[in-house]
Enzyme design. Structure first.
Site, PDB file in Angstrom:
ATOM      1  N   GLY A   1      10.000 -85.149-139.475  1.00 18.96           N
ATOM      2  CA  GLY A   1       8.806 -85.747-140.067  1.00 18.96           C
ATOM      3  C   GLY A   1       8.195 -84.901-141.167  1.00 18.96           C
TER       4      GLY A   1
ATOM      5  N   SER B   1      17.373 -90.294-135.433  1.00 22.65           N
ATOM      6  CA  SER B   1      17.759 -89.112-136.215  1.00 22.65           C
ATOM      7  C   SER B   1      18.817 -88.264-135.530  1.00 22.65           C
ATOM      8  CB  SER B   1      16.539 -88.233-136.469  1.00 22.65           C
ATOM      9  OG  SER B   1      15.540 -88.957-137.115  1.00 22.65           O
TER      10      SER B   1
ATOM     11  N   CYS C   1      -5.772 -82.258-139.421  1.00 21.05           N
ATOM     12  CA  CYS C   1      -5.627 -81.570-140.719  1.00 21.05           C
ATOM     13  C   CYS C   1      -6.947 -81.453-141.481  1.00 21.05           C
ATOM     14  CB  CYS C   1      -4.588 -82.280-141.580  1.00 21.05           C
ATOM     15  SG  CYS C   1      -4.723 -84.072-141.596  1.00 21.05           S
TER      16      CYS C   1
ATOM     17  N   GLN D   1      -8.861 -86.847-149.015  1.00 22.08           N
ATOM     18  CA  GLN D   1      -7.659 -86.563-148.239  1.00 22.08           C
ATOM     19  C   GLN D   1      -6.379 -87.063-148.901  1.00 22.08           C
ATOM     20  OE1 GLN D   1     -10.132 -87.235-144.171  1.00 22.08           O
ATOM     21  NE2 GLN D   1      -7.923 -87.155-143.937  1.00 22.08           N
TER      22      GLN D   1
ATOM     23  N   GLY E   1      -1.276 -86.841-145.256  1.00 22.45           N
ATOM     24  CA  GLY E   1      -1.972 -86.838-143.970  1.00 22.45           C
ATOM     25  C   GLY E   1      -1.551 -88.031-143.120  1.00 22.45           C
TER      26      GLY E   1
ATOM     27  N   LYS F   1     -13.039 -87.190-135.194  1.00 27.93           N
ATOM     28  CA  LYS F   1     -12.202 -86.013-134.890  1.00 27.93           C
ATOM     29  C   LYS F   1     -12.795 -84.759-135.526  1.00 27.93           C
ATOM     30  CE  LYS F   1      -7.783 -88.437-134.679  1.00 27.93           C
ATOM     31  NZ  LYS F   1      -6.545 -88.729-135.425  1.00 27.93           N
TER      32      LYS F   1
ATOM     33  N   HIS G   1      -5.675 -81.471-148.669  1.00 26.57           N
ATOM     34  CA  HIS G   1      -6.978 -82.093-148.475  1.00 26.57           C
ATOM     35  C   HIS G   1      -8.057 -81.228-149.129  1.00 26.57           C
ATOM     36  CE1 HIS G   1      -5.073 -84.824-145.856  1.00 26.57           C
ATOM     37  NE2 HIS G   1      -5.536 -84.436-144.690  1.00 26.57           N
TER      38      HIS G   1
ATOM     39  N   ASN H   1      -2.634 -79.692-146.186  1.00 28.51           N
ATOM     40  CA  ASN H   1      -2.725 -80.358-144.879  1.00 28.51           C
ATOM     41  C   ASN H   1      -1.448 -80.280-144.073  1.00 28.51           C
ATOM     42  OD1 ASN H   1      -2.272 -82.289-147.217  1.00 28.51           O
ATOM     43  ND2 ASN H   1      -1.500 -83.539-145.520  1.00 28.51           N
TER      44      ASN H   1
HETATM   45  N1  LIG Z   1       0.555 -85.170-141.786  1.00 27.95           N
HETATM   46  C1  LIG Z   1      -0.464 -84.342-141.567  1.00 27.95           C
HETATM   47  O1  LIG Z   1      -1.151 -83.870-142.509  1.00 27.95           O
HETATM   48  C2  LIG Z   1      -0.812 -83.933-140.154  1.00 27.95           C
HETATM   49  C3  LIG Z   1      -1.736 -82.915-139.961  1.00 27.95           C
HETATM   50  C4  LIG Z   1      -2.106 -82.526-138.650  1.00 27.95           C
HETATM   51  C5  LIG Z   1      -1.519 -83.164-137.586  1.00 27.95           C
HETATM   52  N2  LIG Z   1      -0.621 -84.161-137.800  1.00 27.95           N
HETATM   53  C6  LIG Z   1      -0.029 -84.792-136.629  1.00 27.95           C
HETATM   54  O2  LIG Z   1       1.327 -84.360-136.538  1.00 27.95           O
HETATM   55  C7  LIG Z   1       2.107 -85.403-135.956  1.00 27.95           C
HETATM   56  C8  LIG Z   1       3.299 -85.704-136.879  1.00 27.95           C
HETATM   57  O3  LIG Z   1       2.788 -86.197-138.104  1.00 27.95           O
HETATM   58  P1  LIG Z   1       3.712 -86.428-139.395  1.00 27.95           P
HETATM   59  O4  LIG Z   1       2.737 -86.614-140.501  1.00 27.95           O
HETATM   60  O5  LIG Z   1       4.769 -85.380-139.502  1.00 27.95           O
HETATM   61  O6  LIG Z   1       4.403 -87.839-139.014  1.00 27.95           O
HETATM   62  P2  LIG Z   1       5.766 -88.468-139.585  1.00 27.95           P
HETATM   63  O7  LIG Z   1       6.072 -87.965-140.940  1.00 27.95           O
HETATM   64  O8  LIG Z   1       5.623 -89.933-139.383  1.00 27.95           O
HETATM   65  O9  LIG Z   1       6.907 -87.900-138.572  1.00 27.95           O
HETATM   66  C9  LIG Z   1       6.939 -88.304-137.236  1.00 27.95           C
HETATM   67  C10 LIG Z   1       7.999 -87.513-136.460  1.00 27.95           C
HETATM   68  O10 LIG Z   1       7.969 -87.944-135.107  1.00 27.95           O
HETATM   69  C11 LIG Z   1       9.273 -88.383-134.729  1.00 27.95           C
HETATM   70  N3  LIG Z   1       9.154 -89.504-133.782  1.00 27.95           N
HETATM   71  C12 LIG Z   1       8.510 -90.677-133.989  1.00 27.95           C
HETATM   72  N4  LIG Z   1       8.665 -91.470-132.880  1.00 27.95           N
HETATM   73  C13 LIG Z   1       9.408 -90.771-131.996  1.00 27.95           C
HETATM   74  C14 LIG Z   1       9.898 -91.029-130.691  1.00 27.95           C
HETATM   75  N5  LIG Z   1       9.640 -92.180-130.068  1.00 27.95           N
HETATM   76  N6  LIG Z   1      10.641 -90.077-130.075  1.00 27.95           N
HETATM   77  C15 LIG Z   1      10.905 -88.904-130.698  1.00 27.95           C
HETATM   78  N7  LIG Z   1      10.460 -88.584-131.934  1.00 27.95           N
HETATM   79  C16 LIG Z   1       9.721 -89.507-132.577  1.00 27.95           C
HETATM   80  C17 LIG Z   1       9.934 -88.822-135.999  1.00 27.95           C
HETATM   81  O11 LIG Z   1      11.336 -88.783-135.807  1.00 27.95           O
HETATM   82  P3  LIG Z   1      12.327 -89.795-136.629  1.00 27.95           P
HETATM   83  O12 LIG Z   1      12.452 -89.201-138.014  1.00 27.95           O
HETATM   84  O13 LIG Z   1      13.576 -89.713-135.848  1.00 27.95           O
HETATM   85  O14 LIG Z   1      11.656 -91.135-136.644  1.00 27.95           O
HETATM   86  C18 LIG Z   1       9.428 -87.737-136.955  1.00 27.95           C
HETATM   87  O15 LIG Z   1      10.175 -86.558-136.781  1.00 27.95           O
HETATM   88  C19 LIG Z   1       1.162 -86.587-135.747  1.00 27.95           C
HETATM   89  O16 LIG Z   1       0.651 -86.571-134.437  1.00 27.95           O
HETATM   90  C20 LIG Z   1       0.037 -86.309-136.715  1.00 27.95           C
HETATM   91  O17 LIG Z   1      -1.181 -86.892-136.315  1.00 27.95           O
HETATM   92  C21 LIG Z   1      -0.229 -84.549-139.052  1.00 27.95           C
END
Ligand SMILES: NC(=O)c1ccc[n+]([C@@H]2O[C@H](COP(=O)([O-])OP(=O)(O)OC[C@H]3O[C@@H](n4cnc5c(N)ncnc54)[C@H](OP(=O)(O)O)[C@@H]3O)[C@@H](O)[C@H]2O)c1
Length: 355
Positions: free
Chosen positions: A16, A44, A133, A160, A164, A229, A258, A331
């Site tokens: 991700g 994946s 974030c 933002q 994010g 949050k 952000h 972020n």
């Molecule tokens: N983006 C930010 O700025 C940020 C900041 C702080 C916290 N977060 C938190 O960090 C987490 C990840 O965010 P992201 O932005 O990286 O999301 P993302 O780009 O959508 O990536 C999601 C990841 O989760 C995996 N995944 C989804 N469904 C799954 C399942 N059923 N079983 C196993 N793996 C699964 C995906 O794997 P596949 O590729 O195989 O689908 C991918 O590796 C979230 O909870 C988000 O709230 C994000």
């Protein structure tokens, strides 16, 4: 601990937006880990990703994927963490979770290593959470100011970045930008909306050539989940359960980093000189504040860096106890992956007895 005598690490969500940055950070930081196992959804499984200069095959999330794992980082959607993080903990791993699933659980510490590292040691559920974030983009600077001045109130507006909202957010902005680039759009009501079409991805409105005063989902009385949050998490991290916090979250067409404006009111009168000294010396903070020479932080320069950047430091014109700040933080780095990596490193030090 694996054969190398070092703790074994799992990165859940390695494919991700946060996971991708995590693999870069793991490749850049001191190599304290034994095996690094990469886990994602079955979609994946079998993909190869580079970490520490080696190609590692991604495995599908399942209970056995945590066998022999000491520390498991979860960078996956809330519902995936909610289900799988306790399972990983029950198989012996300490879980460090980036999602919102456990942040407000009283038995799960919410940790920012520059602010409350001690909290990471008390883990009744073998879980440690990292904040959202937006909270993370300001809390290191605020924690430093709070330690000296005693925080009494926060009023925050966010600007933002689309990452994010994960990979889908970035894909949406890039697609929309390609549809509006080189046009005269943005001059008549609805012209951008018609150009980008009905599919606005994870956002409720077009994000190219626009700002959208909405992040997250609807909560009581018109507040958004993201705004709640920031309020709840800031209170928990700073140990100020009654801190008045007012937040307005806004999405802007920036890929990553952000920005926030912060009005922070303290116990007593503050001076800009002392605030600048604190910010200039606080670990994890860079003071970038010389408006006379056009120097202030912007996402274009901050993206890809680790610290919280602070500029536009002013004392409030009508309140000598309050400061106005402009803060920027990547972020995906401090806002997610870096903070999680730092917490995991604190936990790993317990395994290895490192200071
Ligand atoms: N983006 C930010 O700025 C940020 C900041 C702080 C916290 N977060 C938190 O960090 C987490 C990840 O965010 P992201 O932005 O990286 O999301 P993302 O780009 O959508 O990536 C999601 C990841 O989760 C995996 N995944 C989804 N469904 C799954 C399942 N059923 N079983 C196993 N793996 C699964 C995906 O794997 P596949 O590729 O195989 O689908 C991918 O590796 C979230 O909870 C988000 O709230 C994000």
């Amino acid at each position: 601990m694996d054969r190398t005598g070092k703790p074994a690490l799992a990165v859940v969500g390695a494919t991700g937006a946060v996971g991708t940055v995590m693999l870069q950070i793991l490749s850049q930081h001191a190599d304290i880990w034994g095996e690094i196992r990469l886990i994602a959804s079955p979609r994946s499984a079998g993909r190869k990703l580079a970490v520490r200069g080696e190609e590692v095959e991604v495995v599908a999330l399942c209970e056995e994927a945590f066998d022999g794992i000491d520390v498991a980082m979860f960078d996956v959607p809330d519902e995936v963490s909610a289900r799988w993080a306790p399972l990983a903990a029950s198989r012996g791993a300490v879980v460090v979770d980036s999602s919102a699933a456990f942040r407000m659980d009283p038995d799960v510490p919410l940790v920012v290593p520059e602010v409350n590292p001690h909290a990471a040691r008390i883990r009744p559920r073998s879980l440690v959470a990292g904040p959202n974030c937006t909270t993370l983009s300001m809390i290191v600077a605020l924690g430093a100011l709070h330690a000296e001045f005693g925080l009494r109130e926060l009023v925050v507006s966010s600007y933002q970045a689309v990452s994010g909202a994960g990979r889908a957010g970035v894909d949406t902005l890039r697609r929309q930008l390609s549809l509006v680039a080189g046009t005269e759009l943005g001059t008549g009501p609805g012209d951008v909306r018609r150009a980008v079409g009905d599919d606005t991805g994870p956002f409720p409105e077009p994000v190219a050539l626009n700002v959208v005063p909405w992040v997250g989902s609807l909560r009581e009385d018109g507040w958004s989940s993201e705004e709640m949050k920031v309020r709840d998490e800031s209170r928990k991290i700073l140990g100020l359960p009654d801190l008045p916090v007012a937040v307005t979250c806004v999405r802007v067409p920036v890929v990553t980093t952000h920005s926030l404006t912060v009005h922070a009111r303290f116990e007593d009168e503050v001076t800009v000189d002392r605030a600048r000294e604190i910010l200039a010396t606080a670990p994890g903070v860079v003071l970038c504040d010389d408006p006379a020479s056009g120097e202030f932080p912007t996402p274009a320069d901050v993206v890809g860096t680790d610290p919280t950047w602070v500029g536009r430091v002013r004392r409030a014109l009508d309140d000598p106890t309050a400061l106005e700040l402009f803060v920027c933080g990547d972020n995906l780095r401090k806002g997610a992956a870096l903070n999680t990596a730092q917490i995991a490193e604190l936990v790993a030090a317990e395994f290895t007895g490192a200071p």
